[in-house]
Write a protein that holds these residues in place. Sequence first.
Motif, PDB file in Angstrom:
ATOM      1  N   MET A  48      24.842   9.331  41.393  1.00 15.97           N
ATOM      2  CA  MET A  48      25.253   9.317  42.776  1.00 15.97           C
ATOM      3  C   MET A  48      24.025   8.950  43.626  1.00 15.97           C
ATOM      4  O   MET A  48      23.001   9.603  43.558  1.00 15.97           O
ATOM      5  N   ASP A  49      24.160   7.898  44.408  1.00 15.99           N
ATOM      6  CA  ASP A  49      23.030   7.477  45.228  1.00 15.99           C
ATOM      7  C   ASP A  49      23.091   8.146  46.608  1.00 15.99           C
ATOM      8  O   ASP A  49      23.995   8.925  46.911  1.00 15.99           O
ATOM      9  N   LEU A  50      22.127   7.828  47.433  1.00 17.84           N
ATOM     10  CA  LEU A  50      21.993   8.474  48.730  1.00 17.84           C
ATOM     11  C   LEU A  50      23.185   8.187  49.644  1.00 17.84           C
ATOM     12  O   LEU A  50      23.651   9.065  50.376  1.00 17.84           O
ATOM     13  N   GLN A  51      23.698   6.969  49.617  1.00 16.17           N
ATOM     14  CA  GLN A  51      24.845   6.625  50.464  1.00 16.17           C
ATOM     15  C   GLN A  51      26.058   7.488  50.120  1.00 16.17           C
ATOM     16  O   GLN A  51      26.776   7.962  51.007  1.00 16.17           O
ATOM     17  N   ASP A  52      26.310   7.696  48.837  1.00 13.97           N
ATOM     18  CA  ASP A  52      27.442   8.533  48.418  1.00 13.97           C
ATOM     19  C   ASP A  52      27.249   9.982  48.850  1.00 13.97           C
ATOM     20  O   ASP A  52      28.209  10.651  49.259  1.00 13.97           O
ATOM     21  N   GLN A  53      26.035  10.480  48.744  1.00 13.25           N
ATOM     22  CA  GLN A  53      25.758  11.848  49.164  1.00 13.25           C
ATOM     23  C   GLN A  53      25.990  12.012  50.668  1.00 13.25           C
ATOM     24  O   GLN A  53      26.536  13.025  51.114  1.00 13.25           O
ATOM     25  N   LEU A  54      25.553  11.018  51.447  1.00 11.75           N
ATOM     26  CA  LEU A  54      25.759  11.083  52.888  1.00 11.75           C
ATOM     27  C   LEU A  54      27.239  11.024  53.242  1.00 11.75           C
ATOM     28  O   LEU A  54      27.696  11.697  54.169  1.00 11.75           O
ATOM     29  N   LYS A  55      28.021  10.220  52.505  1.00 11.95           N
ATOM     30  CA  LYS A  55      29.466  10.152  52.748  1.00 11.95           C
ATOM     31  C   LYS A  55      30.135  11.485  52.439  1.00 11.95           C
ATOM     32  O   LYS A  55      31.086  11.873  53.118  1.00 11.95           O
ATOM     33  N   ASN A  56      29.619  12.187  51.433  1.00 12.23           N
ATOM     34  CA  ASN A  56      30.177  13.498  51.113  1.00 12.23           C
ATOM     35  C   ASN A  56      29.844  14.522  52.199  1.00 12.23           C
ATOM     36  O   ASN A  56      30.665  15.375  52.524  1.00 12.23           O
ATOM     37  N   LEU A  57      28.651  14.428  52.754  1.00  9.57           N
ATOM     38  CA  LEU A  57      28.252  15.371  53.781  1.00  9.57           C
ATOM     39  C   LEU A  57      28.922  15.078  55.120  1.00  9.57           C
ATOM     40  O   LEU A  57      29.283  15.990  55.864  1.00  9.57           O
ATOM     41  N   PHE A  58      29.066  13.793  55.448  1.00 14.46           N
ATOM     42  CA  PHE A  58      29.634  13.375  56.734  1.00 14.46           C
ATOM     43  C   PHE A  58      30.778  12.394  56.489  1.00 14.46           C
ATOM     44  O   PHE A  58      30.624  11.187  56.650  1.00 14.46           O
ATOM     45  N   PRO A  59      31.947  12.883  56.105  1.00 13.54           N
ATOM     46  CA  PRO A  59      33.052  11.984  55.745  1.00 13.54           C
ATOM     47  C   PRO A  59      33.605  11.182  56.925  1.00 13.54           C
ATOM     48  O   PRO A  59      34.141  10.097  56.729  1.00 13.54           O
ATOM     49  N   ASP A  60      33.486  11.677  58.154  1.00 15.52           N
ATOM     50  CA  ASP A  60      34.052  10.988  59.312  1.00 15.52           C
ATOM     51  C   ASP A  60      33.090   9.988  59.947  1.00 15.52           C
ATOM     52  O   ASP A  60      33.462   9.293  60.890  1.00 15.52           O
ATOM     53  N   HIS A  61      31.865   9.909  59.467  1.00 11.57           N
ATOM     54  CA  HIS A  61      30.851   9.043  60.086  1.00 11.57           C
ATOM     55  C   HIS A  61      31.117   7.574  59.759  1.00 11.57           C
ATOM     56  O   HIS A  61      31.343   7.200  58.624  1.00 11.57           O
ATOM     57  N   GLU A  62      31.078   6.747  60.787  1.00 12.88           N
ATOM     58  CA  GLU A  62      31.218   5.297  60.629  1.00 12.88           C
ATOM     59  C   GLU A  62      29.857   4.673  60.923  1.00 12.88           C
ATOM     60  O   GLU A  62      29.351   4.763  62.042  1.00 12.88           O
ATOM     61  N   PRO A  63      29.226   4.030  59.951  1.00 12.70           N
ATOM     62  CA  PRO A  63      27.924   3.409  60.219  1.00 12.70           C
ATOM     63  C   PRO A  63      28.075   2.215  61.161  1.00 12.70           C
ATOM     64  O   PRO A  63      29.027   1.446  61.067  1.00 12.70           O
ATOM     65  N   SER A  64      27.136   2.098  62.089  1.00 13.67           N
ATOM     66  CA  SER A  64      27.184   0.982  63.033  1.00 13.67           C
ATOM     67  C   SER A  64      26.325  -0.160  62.501  1.00 13.67           C
ATOM     68  O   SER A  64      25.347   0.047  61.799  1.00 13.67           O
ATOM     69  N   ASN A  65      26.706  -1.365  62.854  1.00 11.84           N
ATOM     70  CA  ASN A  65      25.973  -2.548  62.408  1.00 11.84           C
ATOM     71  C   ASN A  65      25.071  -3.108  63.495  1.00 11.84           C
ATOM     72  O   ASN A  65      24.544  -4.200  63.368  1.00 11.84           O
ATOM     73  N   GLU A  66      24.907  -2.361  64.591  1.00 12.78           N
ATOM     74  CA  GLU A  66      24.052  -2.813  65.684  1.00 12.78           C
ATOM     75  C   GLU A  66      22.595  -2.686  65.281  1.00 12.78           C
ATOM     76  O   GLU A  66      22.178  -1.705  64.672  1.00 12.78           O
ATOM     77  N   VAL A  67      21.827  -3.677  65.651  1.00 14.33           N
ATOM     78  CA  VAL A  67      20.407  -3.691  65.341  1.00 14.33           C
ATOM     79  C   VAL A  67      19.646  -3.393  66.623  1.00 14.33           C
ATOM     80  O   VAL A  67      19.848  -4.044  67.642  1.00 14.33           O
TER      81      VAL A  67
END
Length: 110
Positions: free
Chosen positions: A1-20
């Motif tokens: 399990m990588d870091l992205q999967d762990q973060l999705k488990n901790l914050f299931p409702d979070h939508e990552p933004s693509n803004e730079v």
Amino acid sequence: MDLQDQLKNLFPDHEPSNEVEEFSAEPKSLWIQKEPMICKFEKRKGKPTTIIAGYDGEEEDFKILAKEIKNKFAVGGSYKDGEIIIQGNYRDKIMQFLQEKGFKTKRVGG
């Protein structure tokens, strides 16, 4: 399990933004005045100090200049009451540095 999967488990409702976010790498340009800045040497409580005064621009610009001087010469100092106070006798080096940046300087005292 990588870091992205762990973060999705901790914050299931979070939508990552693509803004730079854009950061400017170039430093803010300082206002160059026509009158010379005063560089003087004093002893305060028996210790040598270099004092730079006489800047007519914005206070924030003078604080930025103080930080540049302290970083350039690796010295301690502060900004207080419209003056940059540097620990030690660095008057000649600071005057040369200010002249390279386009400021006019005036040596006061011995």
